[in-house]
Design a protein around this motif. Structure first.
Motif, PDB file in Angstrom:
ATOM      1  N   LEU A 158       0.864  -1.170   0.000  1.00  0.00           N
ATOM      2  CA  LEU A 158       0.000   0.000   0.000  1.00  0.00           C
ATOM      3  C   LEU A 158       0.901   1.219   0.000  1.00  0.00           C
ATOM      4  CD1 LEU A 158      -2.756  -0.886   2.632  1.00  0.00           C
ATOM      5  CD2 LEU A 158      -2.926  -0.957   0.151  1.00  0.00           C
ATOM      6  N   LEU A 159       0.707   2.109  -0.976  1.00  0.00           N
ATOM      7  CA  LEU A 159       1.488   3.338  -1.066  1.00  0.00           C
ATOM      8  C   LEU A 159       0.594   4.536  -0.779  1.00  0.00           C
ATOM      9  CD1 LEU A 159       3.581   3.009  -4.359  1.00  0.00           C
ATOM     10  CD2 LEU A 159       4.419   2.923  -2.019  1.00  0.00           C
ATOM     11  N   GLY A 160       1.171   5.532  -0.171  1.00  0.00           N
ATOM     12  CA  GLY A 160       0.466   6.776   0.075  1.00  0.00           C
ATOM     13  C   GLY A 160       1.186   7.537   1.161  1.00  0.00           C
ATOM     14  N   VAL A 196       9.382  14.293   3.333  1.00  0.00           N
ATOM     15  CA  VAL A 196      10.213  13.089   3.203  1.00  0.00           C
ATOM     16  C   VAL A 196       9.539  12.098   2.248  1.00  0.00           C
ATOM     17  CG1 VAL A 196      11.104  11.070   4.450  1.00  0.00           C
ATOM     18  CG2 VAL A 196      11.355  13.362   5.430  1.00  0.00           C
ATOM     19  N   TYR A 197       8.225  11.940   2.387  1.00  0.00           N
ATOM     20  CA  TYR A 197       7.485  11.043   1.497  1.00  0.00           C
ATOM     21  C   TYR A 197       7.641  11.474   0.038  1.00  0.00           C
ATOM     22  CZ  TYR A 197       3.671   8.887  -1.026  1.00  0.00           C
ATOM     23  OH  TYR A 197       2.949   8.208  -1.970  1.00  0.00           O
ATOM     24  N   ARG A 198       7.417  12.767  -0.236  1.00  0.00           N
ATOM     25  CA  ARG A 198       7.520  13.257  -1.615  1.00  0.00           C
ATOM     26  C   ARG A 198       8.916  13.012  -2.183  1.00  0.00           C
ATOM     27  NH1 ARG A 198       4.383  17.404   0.458  1.00  0.00           N
ATOM     28  NH2 ARG A 198       6.197  18.706   0.773  1.00  0.00           N
ATOM     29  N   GLU A 199       9.927  13.226  -1.374  1.00  0.00           N
ATOM     30  CA  GLU A 199      11.308  13.083  -1.845  1.00  0.00           C
ATOM     31  C   GLU A 199      11.704  11.624  -2.042  1.00  0.00           C
ATOM     32  OE1 GLU A 199      15.715  13.669   0.024  1.00  0.00           O
ATOM     33  OE2 GLU A 199      14.257  15.222   0.472  1.00  0.00           O
ATOM     34  N   GLN A 200      11.390  10.774  -1.075  1.00  0.00           N
ATOM     35  CA  GLN A 200      11.912   9.411  -1.091  1.00  0.00           C
ATOM     36  C   GLN A 200      10.944   8.371  -1.636  1.00  0.00           C
ATOM     37  OE1 GLN A 200      13.276   8.398   2.834  1.00  0.00           O
ATOM     38  NE2 GLN A 200      14.831   9.984   2.854  1.00  0.00           N
ATOM     39  N   THR A 201       9.674   8.456  -1.254  1.00  0.00           N
ATOM     40  CA  THR A 201       8.739   7.372  -1.536  1.00  0.00           C
ATOM     41  C   THR A 201       7.848   7.634  -2.736  1.00  0.00           C
ATOM     42  OG1 THR A 201       8.778   6.870   0.835  1.00  0.00           O
ATOM     43  CG2 THR A 201       7.048   5.826  -0.463  1.00  0.00           C
ATOM     44  N   ALA A 202       7.442   8.863  -2.969  1.00  0.00           N
ATOM     45  CA  ALA A 202       6.554   9.164  -4.100  1.00  0.00           C
ATOM     46  C   ALA A 202       7.111   8.673  -5.440  1.00  0.00           C
ATOM     47  CB  ALA A 202       6.229  10.654  -4.146  1.00  0.00           C
ATOM     48  N   SER A 216      13.921 -14.277  -6.149  1.00  0.00           N
ATOM     49  CA  SER A 216      14.751 -15.382  -5.657  1.00  0.00           C
ATOM     50  C   SER A 216      13.918 -16.433  -4.936  1.00  0.00           C
ATOM     51  CB  SER A 216      15.853 -14.860  -4.726  1.00  0.00           C
ATOM     52  OG  SER A 216      15.326 -14.508  -3.451  1.00  0.00           O
ATOM     53  N   LYS A 217      12.742 -16.050  -4.461  1.00  0.00           N
ATOM     54  CA  LYS A 217      11.850 -16.976  -3.769  1.00  0.00           C
ATOM     55  C   LYS A 217      10.689 -17.412  -4.666  1.00  0.00           C
ATOM     56  CE  LYS A 217      12.914 -15.276   0.844  1.00  0.00           C
ATOM     57  NZ  LYS A 217      13.532 -16.506   1.332  1.00  0.00           N
ATOM     58  N   SER A 218      10.791 -17.105  -5.958  1.00  0.00           N
ATOM     59  CA  SER A 218       9.732 -17.415  -6.919  1.00  0.00           C
ATOM     60  C   SER A 218       8.386 -16.858  -6.474  1.00  0.00           C
ATOM     61  CB  SER A 218       9.637 -18.927  -7.152  1.00  0.00           C
ATOM     62  OG  SER A 218      10.847 -19.402  -7.683  1.00  0.00           O
ATOM     63  N   MET A 219       8.423 -15.644  -5.952  1.00  0.00           N
ATOM     64  CA  MET A 219       7.219 -14.937  -5.534  1.00  0.00           C
ATOM     65  C   MET A 219       7.113 -13.654  -6.342  1.00  0.00           C
ATOM     66  SD  MET A 219       7.428 -14.877  -1.397  1.00  0.00           S
ATOM     67  CE  MET A 219       7.292 -16.330  -0.400  1.00  0.00           C
ATOM     68  N   GLY A 220       5.951 -13.084  -6.332  1.00  0.00           N
ATOM     69  CA  GLY A 220       5.757 -11.785  -6.954  1.00  0.00           C
ATOM     70  C   GLY A 220       4.745 -11.004  -6.153  1.00  0.00           C
ATOM     71  N   LEU A 221       4.619  -9.750  -6.467  1.00  0.00           N
ATOM     72  CA  LEU A 221       3.588  -8.925  -5.852  1.00  0.00           C
ATOM     73  C   LEU A 221       2.308  -9.078  -6.660  1.00  0.00           C
ATOM     74  CD1 LEU A 221       5.606  -5.650  -5.189  1.00  0.00           C
ATOM     75  CD2 LEU A 221       4.702  -7.215  -3.458  1.00  0.00           C
ATOM     76  N   ASP A 222       1.188  -9.182  -5.967  1.00  0.00           N
ATOM     77  CA  ASP A 222      -0.100  -9.246  -6.650  1.00  0.00           C
ATOM     78  C   ASP A 222      -0.586  -7.853  -7.004  1.00  0.00           C
ATOM     79  OD1 ASP A 222      -0.713 -12.134  -6.619  1.00  0.00           O
ATOM     80  OD2 ASP A 222      -0.515 -11.851  -4.457  1.00  0.00           O
ATOM     81  N   ALA A 223      -0.245  -6.878  -6.162  1.00  0.00           N
ATOM     82  CA  ALA A 223      -0.703  -5.514  -6.429  1.00  0.00           C
ATOM     83  C   ALA A 223       0.112  -4.511  -5.625  1.00  0.00           C
ATOM     84  CB  ALA A 223      -2.180  -5.367  -6.072  1.00  0.00           C
ATOM     85  N   VAL A 224       0.186  -3.315  -6.197  1.00  0.00           N
ATOM     86  CA  VAL A 224       0.695  -2.141  -5.493  1.00  0.00           C
ATOM     87  C   VAL A 224      -0.440  -1.133  -5.595  1.00  0.00           C
ATOM     88  CG1 VAL A 224       2.441  -0.333  -5.415  1.00  0.00           C
ATOM     89  CG2 VAL A 224       3.081  -2.647  -6.149  1.00  0.00           C
ATOM     90  N   GLY A 245       4.228   2.065 -11.578  1.00  0.00           N
ATOM     91  CA  GLY A 245       3.374   2.370 -12.719  1.00  0.00           C
ATOM     92  C   GLY A 245       3.998   1.915 -14.019  1.00  0.00           C
ATOM     93  N   GLU A 246       5.291   2.173 -14.188  1.00  0.00           N
ATOM     94  CA  GLU A 246       6.009   1.754 -15.395  1.00  0.00           C
ATOM     95  C   GLU A 246       6.033   0.244 -15.550  1.00  0.00           C
ATOM     96  OE1 GLU A 246       9.841   3.574 -14.878  1.00  0.00           O
ATOM     97  OE2 GLU A 246       9.162   5.498 -15.698  1.00  0.00           O
ATOM     98  N   ARG A 247       5.902  -0.473 -14.441  1.00  0.00           N
ATOM     99  CA  ARG A 247       5.917  -1.935 -14.464  1.00  0.00           C
ATOM    100  C   ARG A 247       4.505  -2.517 -14.576  1.00  0.00           C
ATOM    101  NH1 ARG A 247      10.099   0.243 -12.617  1.00  0.00           N
ATOM    102  NH2 ARG A 247      12.134  -0.740 -12.544  1.00  0.00           N
ATOM    103  N   GLY A 248       3.517  -1.642 -14.712  1.00  0.00           N
ATOM    104  CA  GLY A 248       2.134  -2.086 -14.865  1.00  0.00           C
ATOM    105  C   GLY A 248       1.525  -2.677 -13.605  1.00  0.00           C
ATOM    106  N   MET A 249       2.112  -2.390 -12.449  1.00  0.00           N
ATOM    107  CA  MET A 249       1.641  -2.986 -11.195  1.00  0.00           C
ATOM    108  C   MET A 249       0.794  -2.035 -10.350  1.00  0.00           C
ATOM    109  SD  MET A 249       5.217  -4.788 -10.116  1.00  0.00           S
ATOM    110  CE  MET A 249       4.516  -5.740  -8.784  1.00  0.00           C
ATOM    111  N   LEU A 250       0.847  -0.751 -10.649  1.00  0.00           N
ATOM    112  CA  LEU A 250       0.217   0.250  -9.792  1.00  0.00           C
ATOM    113  C   LEU A 250      -1.266   0.396 -10.094  1.00  0.00           C
ATOM    114  CD1 LEU A 250       0.902   2.508  -7.653  1.00  0.00           C
ATOM    115  CD2 LEU A 250       0.852   4.069  -9.586  1.00  0.00           C
TER     116      LEU A 250
END
Length: 190
Positions: free
Chosen positions: A5-7, A149-155, A102-110, A162-167
């Motif tokens: 979860l991002l925000g 800090v959020y805008r600089e580091q996490t945003a 490395s664990k053959s896992m992926g994210l389902d969603a961001v 988004g570029e990876r089609g996951m967002l």
């Protein structure tokens, strides 16, 4: 179900995570909680973390990823997890991707909770005026610093995923139940 979860601070990520934990029987993984638990358990990683914290330094991405690698292997993460407080930077997102691969896992969603920062400030000021129990960082000045800090580091993670089609983006300014319903719709589609 494995998701992020991002925000910004105050967007409602914790509230929504609680719903998801109940609905999907997945574990919310807070890096802060994991750090404290590792130190208390005096594990190998915990002893390293303890030394770093005692020196007043920031815990390295390598140590955080090591903690997450160990944690997601535990039985209570078998159904999945929500990452809380990680990743915070592009470097951490890259490290997480490598770990999951490395664990053959992926994210389902961001899922991004999009919010109006001005409204967040109004919300926090109102809560500070009306609530008897206010966190020490629950004030406008602290929130402004946390937002910067959020805008600089996490945003930048919004574009990264988004570029990876996951967002997927949800209007976080809606009523709590509507935000939960929108997230549910996203997760049913993945």
């Amino acid at each position: 179900m494995r998701l992020i979860l991002l925000g910004p601070p105050g967007a409602g990520k914790g509230t929504q995570a609680a719903f998801l934990v109940d609905n999907y029987k997945i574990k919310q993984l807070s890096t802060g909680d994991m750090l404290r638990a590792a130190v208390a358990a005096e594990s190998e990683v915990g002893l390293k973390v303890k030394g770093v914290l005692e020196r007043g330094e920031l815990v390295s991405d390598e140590l955080i990823v090591s903690l997450i690698a160990d944690r997601i292997e535990q039985d209570d993460c078998a159904n999945g997890f929500i990452l809380d407080g990680f990743p915070r930077t592009i470097a951490q997102a890259d490290a997480l991707g490598e770990l999951l691969n490395s664990k053959s896992m992926g994210l389902d969603a961001v899922v991004q909770l999009a919010v109006d920062e001005g409204k967040l400030l109004e919300r926090i000021e109102k809560r500070a005026r009306e609530s008897a129990e206010v966190r020490s960082d629950d004030n406008a000045e602290a929130l402004k610093k946390r937002l910067a800090v959020y805008r600089e580091q996490t945003a930048p993670l919004i574009e990264y995923y988004g570029e990876r089609g996951m967002l997927k983006t949800v209007d976080g300014m809606q009523a709590v139940d509507k935000v939960a319903s929108d997230i549910e719709a996203i997760l049913k589609a993945v």
